[in-house]
Design a protein around this motif. Structure first.
Motif, PDB file in Angstrom:
ATOM      1  N   ASN A 191      55.830  49.638  91.044  1.00 45.56           N
ATOM      2  CA  ASN A 191      57.764  49.366  91.694  1.00 45.56           C
ATOM      3  C   ASN A 191      56.775  47.790  92.947  1.00 45.56           C
ATOM      4  O   ASN A 191      57.636  47.267  92.305  1.00 45.56           O
ATOM      5  CB  ASN A 191      57.331  50.620  93.039  1.00 45.56           C
ATOM      6  N   ILE A 192      55.848  47.745  93.032  1.00 53.21           N
ATOM      7  CA  ILE A 192      55.727  46.599  93.868  1.00 53.21           C
ATOM      8  C   ILE A 192      55.157  45.389  92.087  1.00 53.21           C
ATOM      9  O   ILE A 192      55.859  43.962  92.346  1.00 53.21           O
ATOM     10  CB  ILE A 192      53.835  46.534  94.079  1.00 53.21           C
ATOM     11  N   LEU A 193      54.809  45.627  91.380  1.00 54.90           N
ATOM     12  CA  LEU A 193      55.362  44.616  90.354  1.00 54.90           C
ATOM     13  C   LEU A 193      56.260  44.204  89.409  1.00 54.90           C
ATOM     14  O   LEU A 193      56.739  43.519  89.515  1.00 54.90           O
ATOM     15  CB  LEU A 193      54.342  45.315  88.797  1.00 54.90           C
ATOM     16  N   HIS A 194      57.504  45.388  90.008  1.00 54.22           N
ATOM     17  CA  HIS A 194      58.965  45.482  89.346  1.00 54.22           C
ATOM     18  C   HIS A 194      59.711  44.194  90.210  1.00 54.22           C
ATOM     19  O   HIS A 194      60.125  43.676  89.698  1.00 54.22           O
ATOM     20  CB  HIS A 194      59.794  46.748  89.478  1.00 54.22           C
ATOM     21  N   ASN A 195      59.307  44.266  91.591  1.00 54.88           N
ATOM     22  CA  ASN A 195      59.891  44.026  92.381  1.00 54.88           C
ATOM     23  C   ASN A 195      59.333  42.157  92.644  1.00 54.88           C
ATOM     24  O   ASN A 195      59.876  41.472  92.872  1.00 54.88           O
ATOM     25  CB  ASN A 195      59.264  44.650  94.124  1.00 54.88           C
ATOM     26  N   LYS A 196      57.868  42.222  92.366  1.00 46.41           N
ATOM     27  CA  LYS A 196      57.367  40.728  91.738  1.00 46.41           C
ATOM     28  C   LYS A 196      57.533  39.948  90.693  1.00 46.41           C
ATOM     29  O   LYS A 196      58.112  38.782  91.336  1.00 46.41           O
ATOM     30  CB  LYS A 196      56.225  40.593  92.026  1.00 46.41           C
ATOM     31  N   ILE A 197      58.506  40.468  89.762  1.00 43.91           N
ATOM     32  CA  ILE A 197      58.841  40.095  88.773  1.00 43.91           C
ATOM     33  C   ILE A 197      60.536  40.410  88.173  1.00 43.91           C
ATOM     34  O   ILE A 197      60.891  38.346  87.775  1.00 43.91           O
ATOM     35  CB  ILE A 197      59.028  41.209  87.651  1.00 43.91           C
ATOM     36  N   THR A 203      48.376  49.895 101.536  1.00 45.69           N
ATOM     37  CA  THR A 203      47.786  49.962 102.551  1.00 45.69           C
ATOM     38  C   THR A 203      49.108  49.217 103.516  1.00 45.69           C
ATOM     39  O   THR A 203      50.277  49.225 102.740  1.00 45.69           O
ATOM     40  CB  THR A 203      46.741  48.953 102.920  1.00 45.69           C
ATOM     41  N   LYS A 204      49.374  50.535 104.193  1.00 48.22           N
ATOM     42  CA  LYS A 204      50.795  51.147 105.604  1.00 48.22           C
ATOM     43  C   LYS A 204      50.529  49.146 105.570  1.00 48.22           C
ATOM     44  O   LYS A 204      51.746  48.345 105.959  1.00 48.22           O
ATOM     45  CB  LYS A 204      50.425  51.462 106.356  1.00 48.22           C
ATOM     46  N   SER A 205      49.669  48.604 105.987  1.00 50.14           N
ATOM     47  CA  SER A 205      50.177  46.819 106.599  1.00 50.14           C
ATOM     48  C   SER A 205      51.076  45.803 105.277  1.00 50.14           C
ATOM     49  O   SER A 205      51.616  44.641 105.460  1.00 50.14           O
ATOM     50  CB  SER A 205      48.643  45.878 106.850  1.00 50.14           C
ATOM     51  N   SER A 206      50.035  46.175 103.906  1.00 47.91           N
ATOM     52  CA  SER A 206      49.978  45.581 103.182  1.00 47.91           C
ATOM     53  C   SER A 206      52.229  45.369 102.498  1.00 47.91           C
ATOM     54  O   SER A 206      53.036  44.410 102.186  1.00 47.91           O
ATOM     55  CB  SER A 206      49.691  44.846 101.849  1.00 47.91           C
ATOM     56  N   TYR A 207      53.025  46.400 102.245  1.00 49.25           N
ATOM     57  CA  TYR A 207      53.766  47.198 101.673  1.00 49.25           C
ATOM     58  C   TYR A 207      54.113  48.257 101.745  1.00 49.25           C
ATOM     59  O   TYR A 207      53.455  49.750 101.666  1.00 49.25           O
ATOM     60  CB  TYR A 207      53.990  47.528 100.062  1.00 49.25           C
TER      61      TYR A 207
END
Length: 416
Positions: free
Chosen positions: A231-237, A120-124
């Protein structure tokens, strides 16, 4: 009715690529698993009948094209020229049949994408913008392929119009054109049979091309947003320890044990999401891999045919100089007394003396200029950047591999 799920978060802004409308029009889109009323049940029956009609229509049109190829098999140039449209039809006939026979898997894949993959636009917002930007490529390709099939369907009508103008009296029977080269088991050249056959085969071509870019767009849609989730998971890691420390310190000064538990909790969430992504990727693999195999095999044949046509075109232009030089320009042999009597007996023609007439200077000069011009081959170019030939195609493949290796090297250096 048609299956159109909405995500729990931000359902208003969710939408599939606009190209998917063609999958719905040709009967390839899945329906709801359980109809809620009699109308939806009846609609589902009609929709399935229409879907199988489209499959049959494309298959029959391919049969007409194949019949033409079989009758023209001795002419390799005609075979390769018209084999491209036939094999393209075969590829997308396989796609239509695959989509029709795997409606359940298609339904499950769409449902899981909406539930677990959509961003969604609001989350990422930055990741969502990047995914939307990547989908523009498919939009451009879809527009170009739409223009292509429009030309295939419309240009024969202009050709028919010009043929009609040239033969306004109708004294000479006209062989009416169709969108592609086909051979029919009936007379399709006159009256209502021509109009019906033209519409039938033209719409089959529309279904073929629209299935091509709509299914590819949907596949790209799934892959693009799956990469966005990775990519979101990469950033979280990358930030797992920093975010864990900030969370613990923000909660009234936690202990080291609290920090360790927070790191494990975040890692477990990442692992769970990673497992969900792997499940979806396995679904993509199971659903699209048969189509990818057919695509790979037929595309190889298409590339071969196009390459052969380009090479043949160049070779034919180069042979012009040979024919010009061998046209007996040095003399014109005439049998005396029979120049104006081609029906004379062979014995009489052999008994008469032979007279040699040499061509004059003007003829030889013009012939020389034509030979000089013919030594430069006529060829097709890519906006004058490169000549389209077998050598240039081989060079393109080699250059592409070199660029791929270079980009991979840069990527590995950045990762290290």
């Amino acid at each position: 009715m048609l299956f159109n799920p909405k995500p729990l978060r931000d359902p208003i802004h969710f939408k599939f690529p606009v190209q998917c409308i063609w999958l719905k029009l040709n009967g390839s889109w899945p329906l709801k698993r359980i109809p809620s009323n009699a109308f939806e049940n009846f609609f589902g029956f009609l929709y399935s009948v229409w879907a199988w009609y489209v499959v049959a229509m494309v298959g029959i049109t391919i049969g007409f094209q194949t019949a033409f190829l079989v009758t023209s098999f001795g002419d390799i140039s005609v075979t390769t020229e018209n084999g491209c449209t036939t094999f393209m039809g075969v590829l997308n006939f396989a796609r239509l049949l695959h989509l029709r026979l795997h409606q359940k898997e298609f339904h499950q894949m769409i449902a899981q994408f909406v539930k677990d993959i959509w961003i969604t636009k609001s989350s990422y917002p930055s990741v969502e913008r990047a995914c939307a930007r990547n989908m523009r490529v498919y939009q451009v390709i879809s527009v170009l392929e739409s223009c292509l099939i429009t030309m295939y369907c419309v240009m024969p009508l202009f050709e028919l119009y010009m043929l009609t103008l040239n033969d306004a009296d109708g004294l000479v029977p006209i062989k009416k054109p169709f969108p592609y080269k086909m051979l029919f088991p009936y007379d399709a050249n006159h009256g209502w049979r021509y109009a019906l056959t033209y519409v039938f085969t033209a719409w089959a071509g529309v279904c073929v091309v629209t299935t091509l870019f709509s299914e590819d767009s949907l596949f790209g849609f799934f892959v693009t947003y799956t990469c966005g989730q990775l990519n979101i998971l990469h950033n979280k890691i990358d930030n797992i320890t920093i975010d864990s420390y900030a969370t613990v310190r923000g909660g009234r000064g936690g202990t080291e044990a609290d920090y360790q538990r927070e790191c494990i909790r975040r890692l477990d969430k990442i692992a769970a999401k990673h497992s969900v992504l792997f499940d979806f990727i396995n679904q993509l693999e199971g659903f699209f891999s048969p189509i990818m195999l057919v695509n790979f095999m037929i595309s190889s044949v298409l590339i071969c045919m196009v390459g052969f046509q380009l090479v043949t075109f160049v070779l034919q232009s180069l042979e012009m100089a040979t024919h010009l030089y061998a046209c007996n320009w040095e003399r014109d042999i005439v049998f005396a007394g029979t120049a104006n009597n081609s029906s004379a007996a062979p014995q009489l023609r052999k008994s008469l003396p032979t007279v040699y007439y040499s061509t004059d200077k003007v003829f030889r000069s013009k012939l020389q200029f034509m030979i000089m011009r013919s030594q430069r081959p006529t060829c097709i170019t890519a906006m004058k950047f490169s000549t389209l030939s077998l050598n240039s195609f081989s060079g393109l493949m080699s250059t592409s591999m070199s660029y791929f290796a270079l980009l991979q090297s840069f990527y590995e250096n950045e990762e290290n």
